[in-house]
Design an enzyme around this catalytic site. Structure first.
Site, mmCIF file in Angstrom:
data_model
loop_
_atom_site.group_PDB
_atom_site.id
_atom_site.type_symbol
_atom_site.label_atom_id
_atom_site.label_comp_id
_atom_site.label_asym_id
_atom_site.label_seq_id
_atom_site.Cartn_x
_atom_site.Cartn_y
_atom_site.Cartn_z
ATOM 1 N N GLU A 50 0.959 -1.423 -0.015
ATOM 2 C CA GLU A 50 -0.196 -0.101 0.003
ATOM 3 C C GLU A 50 0.955 1.284 0.199
ATOM 4 O O GLU A 50 1.919 1.451 0.792
ATOM 5 C CB GLU A 50 -0.964 0.044 1.274
ATOM 6 C CG GLU A 50 -1.940 1.031 1.156
ATOM 7 C CD GLU A 50 -2.862 0.830 2.485
ATOM 8 O OE1 GLU A 50 -3.524 1.862 2.933
ATOM 9 O OE2 GLU A 50 -2.909 -0.400 3.178
ATOM 10 N N ASP A 61 -5.885 9.455 9.383
ATOM 11 C CA ASP A 61 -4.453 8.948 9.693
ATOM 12 C C ASP A 61 -3.975 9.289 11.154
ATOM 13 O O ASP A 61 -4.350 10.508 11.612
ATOM 14 C CB ASP A 61 -3.469 9.460 8.790
ATOM 15 C CG ASP A 61 -3.674 8.264 7.534
ATOM 16 O OD1 ASP A 61 -3.723 7.296 7.634
ATOM 17 O OD2 ASP A 61 -3.785 8.940 6.575
#
Lengths: 271, 401
Positions: A50, A61
């Protein structure tokens, strides 16, 4: 025809194995290092990689990945440079790459343009964490049209009814968020996740991969039989923080990533 | 003529093409829940009367509509009226929204509130509402802003709020919003996020606009009562756009009334020198909604500048983008220097100290009045009082405190 991502999951399933997918930020500390790390991870037999496109305001995040994005942006990494660097890789030698990218970036570039750059640079699928299932229908059609996969996220807070809607715009695999909250490392796998994986299995034939809060081989065992893959982000990106802090050399970084990837591949590929 | 309507957003949160929800899946359920609870509350006469009572007895509403006679003489044109949001409890319009959202928090059975703040006005208004209702309150504030706004930090802590320093990214309002959203993702079960501006994912822009619309509704009626006519032009400053959304919304379908939003023109027209996404920015995604934003060619958010901490934000509420596209509202800028000049002029001519944010709106109001005849009316929203700005203005004008 099966997508590259579907093919990986299908062949692992035949052998009763799970997939391991590490996450790294493109351009932290620079794109040459990113290319090298991708090759290192590929050589460790990880199943997918990824690639996070650094974004200035990444609300999904946690602090470790945001700091990594900030470092990459401070070194002036651009979207076109990322595509160029990925395009230079020998993709036949590598596992499929999945882009993790904010819709702010995709929209600004233009969805069609962004997708054709993905295809040209060898990316197989996209995760757009701030494009929830409800908003994704139009983009999903375009992603399919480009021969790519659009991976959707399912949260611990997502009711089953919502999940059915989300799955309509999902291909490749389902990204199951292990904990309510942002990306980051946690001590153990929550029981509620295991329950959710059970009913998700009833809802879809797509592979289920678990991320957010997964950081070590110990986390794999409870998921066996329920999930088809695991994703590790912060525990890897934290090494790049150490690199930036100069408490870790780039040789040792490569060694540590090889070790972590090797341990995780062993854990996930054990039948 | 503009075809803008008050019947926005739709069920998906669209103001024309703007708005919607661009947030991680983890937040979607909470947003749905908030949306449902808000619609139920809005339809509940008890909720409305409870809110009205608090606005009257606690906030001090209605705020006056005041004829600024000497400023009008100075401008030499249309009559200038101030809508005095500076006279509200806590000294700004922000309290209209935090009281409403605190009531929503109670209805949802949640005990904890989080909020973001830049200059500290929304943080203070949130801490105030939480103190009033006995809710736990955590305010996210950029490290830089905490240093610059010591008075507001003291006020928040004094009312029992916890002020959390944000050290990520830009260390300003932008990252305070990011941190608040992150907190919310992990705490939605027990926590409500009181967003302070008309920005963010649906239903926030609608909720904040609705709670702030008391400004425009009162001003509209007061103007009719006092002058027998609607204003010719209504003016408000625009950062995220909450006071302007509340001021403009009740006038949207009064198509003869000109509406003008004033952005922070800062010190120049280059990116990084101003905070004017509607004037100089482009369409994009920030903080969960699609609107105008200051961004580079990759979609990375750009730094912004304004003399006013309350306008120093790279995005703007989606309804403003809708009003811009539909031509219903004209958007313009006032520079740092123009705002500073008005801060001093309004004090000398009217004995009123406007917030530096509101001074941007006054700067345009004077220009607008000059182009209009004496039988016309310009109403400007004085969104807050300027006490908080004194040390910054003293520093900029070389005065030793």
């Amino acid at each position: 025809m099966d997508s590259r991502i579907s093919a990986v999951f299908a062949s692992l399933k035949e052998q009763n194995q799970m997939a391991f997918m590490p996450f790294i930020t493109a351009g932290d500390p620079d794109l040459a290092a990113t290319q090298q790390v991708i090759r290192t991870l590929g050589a460790s037999n990880v199943d997918m990689i990824e690639i996070g496109f650094p974004y200035s305001d990444p609300i999904a995040d946690g602090p470790v990945i945001q700091a990594s994005y900030t470092r990459a942006l401070e070194s002036k990494v651009s979207v076109s440079q990322i595509f160029k660097a990925l395009g230079e890789l020998d993709h036949e030698e590598l596992p499929p790459l999945v882009a993790m990218v904010s819709f702010a970036i995709v929209f600004r570039t233009g969805v069609d343009q962004f997708l054709s750059s993905c295809v040209e640079s060898g990316i197989s699928g996209l995760i757009i964490p701030d494009l929830p299932g409800d908003e994704a229908a139009e983009v999903f059609e375009k992603v399919k049209g480009a021969g790519l996969d659009l991976i959707q996220l399912v949260a611990p807070t997502s009711p089953r009814e919502r999940v059915r809607k989300i799955l309509k715009s999902c291909s490749g695999f389902v990204y199951c968020i292990a904990v309510a909250g942002t990306t980051g490392e946690r001590e153990r796998v929550a029981d509620s996740l295991l329950d959710q994986l059970k009913w998700l299995r009833e809802e879809t034939d797509l592979p289920l991969a678990v991320g957010f809060g997964i950081s070590k081989p110990d986390h794999v065992e409870p998921l066996r039989g329920l999930a088809d893959g695991v994703i590790i982000g912060s525990a890897i990106v934290r090494r790049f923080q150490e690199l930036a802090d100069k408490t870790l050399s780039s040789e040792d970084l490569q060694k540590e990533l090889t070790k972590l990837a090797g341990d995780m591949v062993t854990a996930t590929h054990t039948k | 003529m503009s075809n803008a309507t008050k019947s926005v957003p739709d069920a998906e949160g669209r103001f024309g093409e703007f708005g919607r929800r661009f947030v991680p899946e983890t937040l979607m359920e909470a947003l749905d829940q908030l949306h449902e609870e808000y619609l139920r509350s809005k339809a509940d006469p008890d909720f409305q009367s409870q809110l009205d009572h608090l606005l009257k007895t606690y906030v001090g509403r209605p705020s006056p509509l005041y004829f600024a006679e000497r400023l009008t003489e100075h401008a030499g044109g249309a009559k200038i009226y101030f809508k005095r949001e500076d006279l509200n409890h806590t000294g700004a319009h922000k309290i209209n929204n935090t009281i409403g959202q605190a009531l929503l928090t109670l209805r949802m059975g949640k005990k904890r509130v989080i909020a973001e703040t830049g200059a500290g006005q929304h943080g203070v208004a949130s801490a105030t509402a939480c103190a009033r209702f006995g809710l736990d309150c955590v305010v996210y504030m950029g490290e830089e802003d905490i240093r610059r706004q010591k008075l507001n930090v003291f006020l928040m802590r004094n009312m029992g709020a916890e002020v959390r320093s944000v050290t990520s990214g830009s260390r300003t309002l932008r990252d305070a919003i990011n941190e608040a959203m992150r907190d919310w993702m992990a705490s939605v079960d027990t926590t409500h996020y009181i967003l302070g501006s008309a920005v963010g994912p649906h239903p926030f822009p609608m909720i904040v606009r609705d709670f702030q619309s008391v400004i425009g509704s009162e001003a509209r009626q007061q103007c009719l009562d006092e002058t027998g006519q609607l204003p010719n032009e209504v003016i408000a400053c625009v950062g995220g756009g909450s006071n302007a959304a509340g001021m403009f919304y009740p006038f949207v379908e009064d198509y003869d009334v000109s509406l003008t939003g004033v952005e922070a023109g800062g010190r120049g027209t280059q990116p990084g020198d101003h905070a004017s996404p509607l004037t100089y920015g482009s369409k994009g995604v920030l903080h969960g909604s699609f609107s105008y934003v200051m961004q580079d060619e990759d979609g990375q958010t750009q730094d912004v500048h304004s003399i006013s901490a309350g306008l120093d934000y790279p995005g703007v509420g989606p309804e403003h983008s809708y009003w811009k596209e539909s031509g219903r509202v004209q958007y313009t800028v006032a520079t740092d220097d123009e705002a500073l000049e008005m801060f001093q002029l309004v004090a000398k001519l009217e004995g009123i100290l406007p917030a530096v944010e509101s001074s941007h709106a006054v700067a345009h109001a004077v220009k607008a009045a000059q182009k209009r005849s004496p039988d016309e009316i310009v109403v400007v929203c004085l969104s807050g009082r300027g006490d908080k700005d004194i040390s910054e203005v003293a520093r900029l004008t070389g005065i030793e405190m």
